[in-house]
Design an enzyme around this catalytic site. Structure first.
Site, mmCIF file in Angstrom:
data_model
loop_
_atom_site.group_PDB
_atom_site.id
_atom_site.type_symbol
_atom_site.label_atom_id
_atom_site.label_comp_id
_atom_site.label_asym_id
_atom_site.label_seq_id
_atom_site.Cartn_x
_atom_site.Cartn_y
_atom_site.Cartn_z
ATOM 1 N N HIS A 96 4.175 -19.849 14.244
ATOM 2 C CA HIS A 96 5.429 -19.562 13.525
ATOM 3 C C HIS A 96 5.294 -18.277 12.721
ATOM 4 C CE1 HIS A 96 4.032 -21.225 9.561
ATOM 5 N NE2 HIS A 96 3.350 -22.055 10.318
ATOM 6 N N ASP A 98 7.519 -17.444 10.164
ATOM 7 C CA ASP A 98 8.003 -17.553 8.776
ATOM 8 C C ASP A 98 6.836 -17.939 7.875
ATOM 9 O OD1 ASP A 98 7.985 -20.123 10.118
ATOM 10 O OD2 ASP A 98 9.001 -20.948 8.364
ATOM 11 N N ASP A 129 -1.448 -18.412 7.723
ATOM 12 C CA ASP A 129 -0.385 -19.376 8.071
ATOM 13 C C ASP A 129 0.947 -18.664 8.202
ATOM 14 O OD1 ASP A 129 1.053 -21.700 8.452
ATOM 15 O OD2 ASP A 129 0.816 -22.442 6.412
ATOM 16 N N GLU A 160 9.450 -23.040 10.512
ATOM 17 C CA GLU A 160 8.513 -24.165 10.420
ATOM 18 C C GLU A 160 8.304 -24.575 8.970
ATOM 19 O OE1 GLU A 160 4.788 -26.458 10.316
ATOM 20 O OE2 GLU A 160 5.257 -24.629 9.224
ATOM 21 N N GLU A 161 8.183 -23.582 8.091
ATOM 22 C CA GLU A 161 7.909 -23.884 6.681
ATOM 23 C C GLU A 161 9.129 -24.488 5.979
ATOM 24 O OE1 GLU A 161 5.012 -23.933 5.697
ATOM 25 O OE2 GLU A 161 3.823 -22.280 6.480
ATOM 26 N N HIS A 426 -0.490 -21.857 1.661
ATOM 27 C CA HIS A 426 0.626 -22.025 0.722
ATOM 28 C C HIS A 426 0.256 -21.600 -0.694
ATOM 29 C CE1 HIS A 426 2.790 -25.268 3.374
ATOM 30 N NE2 HIS A 426 2.296 -24.262 4.071
HETATM 31 N N1 BES Z 1 0.150 -24.586 9.122
HETATM 32 C C1 BES Z 1 0.666 -25.568 8.236
HETATM 33 C C2 BES Z 1 0.055 -26.945 8.447
HETATM 34 C C3 BES Z 1 -1.416 -26.913 8.103
HETATM 35 C C4 BES Z 1 -1.794 -26.760 6.799
HETATM 36 C C5 BES Z 1 -2.362 -27.031 9.058
HETATM 37 C C6 BES Z 1 -3.156 -26.704 6.466
HETATM 38 C C7 BES Z 1 -3.724 -26.981 8.735
HETATM 39 C C8 BES Z 1 -4.112 -26.816 7.426
HETATM 40 C C9 BES Z 1 2.161 -25.629 8.423
HETATM 41 O O1 BES Z 1 2.719 -24.342 8.530
HETATM 42 C C10 BES Z 1 2.809 -26.261 7.235
HETATM 43 O O2 BES Z 1 2.494 -25.951 6.123
HETATM 44 N N2 BES Z 1 3.752 -27.118 7.493
HETATM 45 C C11 BES Z 1 4.609 -27.674 6.498
HETATM 46 C C12 BES Z 1 5.631 -28.458 7.257
HETATM 47 C C13 BES Z 1 6.750 -29.036 6.467
HETATM 48 C C14 BES Z 1 7.649 -27.998 5.841
HETATM 49 C C15 BES Z 1 7.559 -29.975 7.323
HETATM 50 C C16 BES Z 1 3.809 -28.579 5.564
HETATM 51 O O3 BES Z 1 2.885 -29.282 6.000
HETATM 52 O O4 BES Z 1 4.107 -28.557 4.362
HETATM 53 ZN ZN ZN Z 2 1.735 -23.055 9.560
#
Ligand code: BES
Ligand code: ZN
Length: 455
Positions: A96, A98, A129, A160-161, A426
């Site tokens: 992604h 974003d 990320d 996605e975020e 994040h």
């Molecule tokens: N890439 C992350 C998920 C992730 C975080 C994988 C740490 C491995 C290690 C993904 O972009 C993410 O942060 N997703 C959001 C999704 C939500 C908005 C539905 C999340 O998990 O907060």
């Molecule tokens: Zn991600």
């Protein structure tokens, strides 16, 4: 650690990957300079620029077709195709473009949208990320000089975020353009920079906004305070019922699982998380089980007066956003209902309450790591990293996975990525380990080679 179970990478593919890495890193920096925070309407245009930049990179990497798609006013996604050579499978490469908000530019050691290298890591919002995922895929396509040995659908999402709110609509509208035999999701992390992971479980995510009201209007806190309460205190008491005294989630009826993953070293875990001295870990069970196979609930924001602007009045209303992670096996909508009911039933003093469910819902997911595709992935990853791949769960969520698996039930799903525990996803000072980025590109290049029948 045991000897990895395959031969090293073929020299020509290794050399081709090495040759494209400097350019991939430059292009990664250019992507990081674009603040594609889709969740912030002020950055909608930047997110469109970011999609344009990815589309240009895909064209330059030899795609036969490149489109920028969106559905229902959602974020721009890039879809590009490299048609399958005769008899070869088609692989979707997902990432992604974003990114999360910065969390306060001034707290960063270098500005979040000025990519900066320190000690072998590239710092910047999205450096890990997931612009690193975007560039992993593009670097692989460049290493193959735009002629990968399998068919490729590159799918780079832009929301996605934000919980992928229009993904279902996009998949429904463009199903024929997105079908694939194998899907590689480069959006996860490895336990160490030289130990690759295949992620086999992810948590789901739901949120709600809870609003508590007590009074028609603000009133003098001295004249009425005592017999008359305030809504912020009532809200805090409501939120305090989300956990029991041990810190376990107290919303009833949620799914919990377990695994045999060993506990990490607690001191390292605490320091990765930035926990202050003496602050306890919440809940019970092993740390991997708490993070990957149990629900977790957190208050992400409260609307109430700022301390500097506070005055001596009883507040008539207050609201909070409550977010809950879900263990694999949990139905996300059911969990959202359970959370809403729990909050509604926990408001003290007859205060009025309304709970509004958030739109975005991410289902949790677990994968079986058996079959030929996983065997190829394990061989490719151990050859590229010099260590065998471990299977892990992550506590984060990727809504795309369950959506895609529902649309294409026959496809094999691999969740990979080039984050590591120091990546600070994040957070402030997000970063990518550049050495691991190179290993991740080689691993994916080798995987495509193996899926095409190479060894
Ligand atoms: N890439 C992350 C998920 C992730 C975080 C994988 C740490 C491995 C290690 C993904 O972009 C993410 O942060 N997703 C959001 C999704 C939500 C908005 C539905 C999340 O998990 O907060
Ligand atoms: Zn991600």
């Amino acid at each position: 650690m045991a000897e990895p179970h395959t031969d090293p990478a073929p020299a020509d593919l290794s050399a081709a990957v090495d040759a494209v890495l400097p350019g991939a890193r430059t292009d990664l920096e250019a992507l990081v300079r674009i603040p594609s925070i889709w969740a912030d309407p002020a950055h909608a245009e930047d997110t469109r620029r970011s999609a344009d930049a990815v589309a240009t990179l895909a064209r330059d990497a030899g795609a036969a077709s490149v489109e920028i798609l969106s559905a229902d006013g959602g974020a721009p996604a890039v879809v590009a195709h490299w048609p399958a050579p005769e008899g070869m499978p088609t692989v979707m490469l997902y990432a992604h473009h974003d990114v999360q908000p910065t969390g306060g530019d001034d707290d960063w050691s270098s500005p979040p949208f000025e990519p900066t290298e320190r000690d072998g890591r590239l710092y910047g919002r999205g450096a890990a990320d997931d612009k690193a995922g975007v560039m992993t895929h593009l670097a692989v396509l460049r290493a193959y000089e735009g002629r990968p040995p399998v068919g490729v659908v590159l799918f780079i999402e832009g929301e996605e975020e934000s919980g992928s709110p229009t993904l279902t609509a996009l998949l429904a509208e463009h199903r024929d353009k997105l079908s694939a035999d194998v899907i590689v999701i480069a959006d996860a992390a490895n336990p160490a920079v030289d130990v690759p992971a295949l992620t086999t479980s992810l948590r789901g995510l739901v949120d709600v906004v809870v609003e508590v009201s007590m009074l028609e209007r603000p009133v003098h806190s001295g004249v009425y305070g005592g017999p008359v309460g305030d809504a912020l205190t009532a809200l805090c008491r409501t939120l305090a019922t989300l956990h029991d005294d041990k810190g376990e989630v107290a919303v009833p009826g949620l799914v919990r699982g377990s695994s045999d993953a060993p506990d990490p070293d607690e001191a390292t875990y605490r320091s990765d998380a930035g926990l202050l001295d003496g602050v306890e870990l919440l809940g019970t069970g092993s740390i991997p089980d708490r993070v990957n196979h149990a629900p977790a609930v957190a208050v992400l924001g409260i609307d109430a007066p700022k301390v500097a602007e506070a005055s001596n009045v009883l507040l008539p209303r207050a609201r909070a956003m409550v977010s809950m992670r879900l263990a694999p096996g949990q139905d996300a909508r059911e969990a959202q209902r359970a959370l809403a009911e729990h909050l509604e039933g926990s408001v003290p003093w007859g205060a009025h309450v309304s709970v509004t469910p958030g739109h975005g819902v991410a289902e949790p997911f677990s994968l079986s790591s058996t079959g030929e595709v996983y065997d190829h992935a394990r061989a490719a990853f151990s050859a590229a990293y010099g260590n065998d791949a471990v299977e892990t769960g992550i506590g984060g969520s990727i809504p795309f996975i369950a959506e895609f698996a529902r649309t294409f039930p026959g496809a094999a799903v691999l969740v990979t990525g080039v984050g590591d525990p120091a990546s600070r996803w994040h957070g402030i000072d997000e970063s990518l380990h550049l050495g691991m980025f190179g290993r991740g590109v080689l691993a994916e290049a080798l995987l495509l080679d193996r899926l095409a029948g190479g060894a």
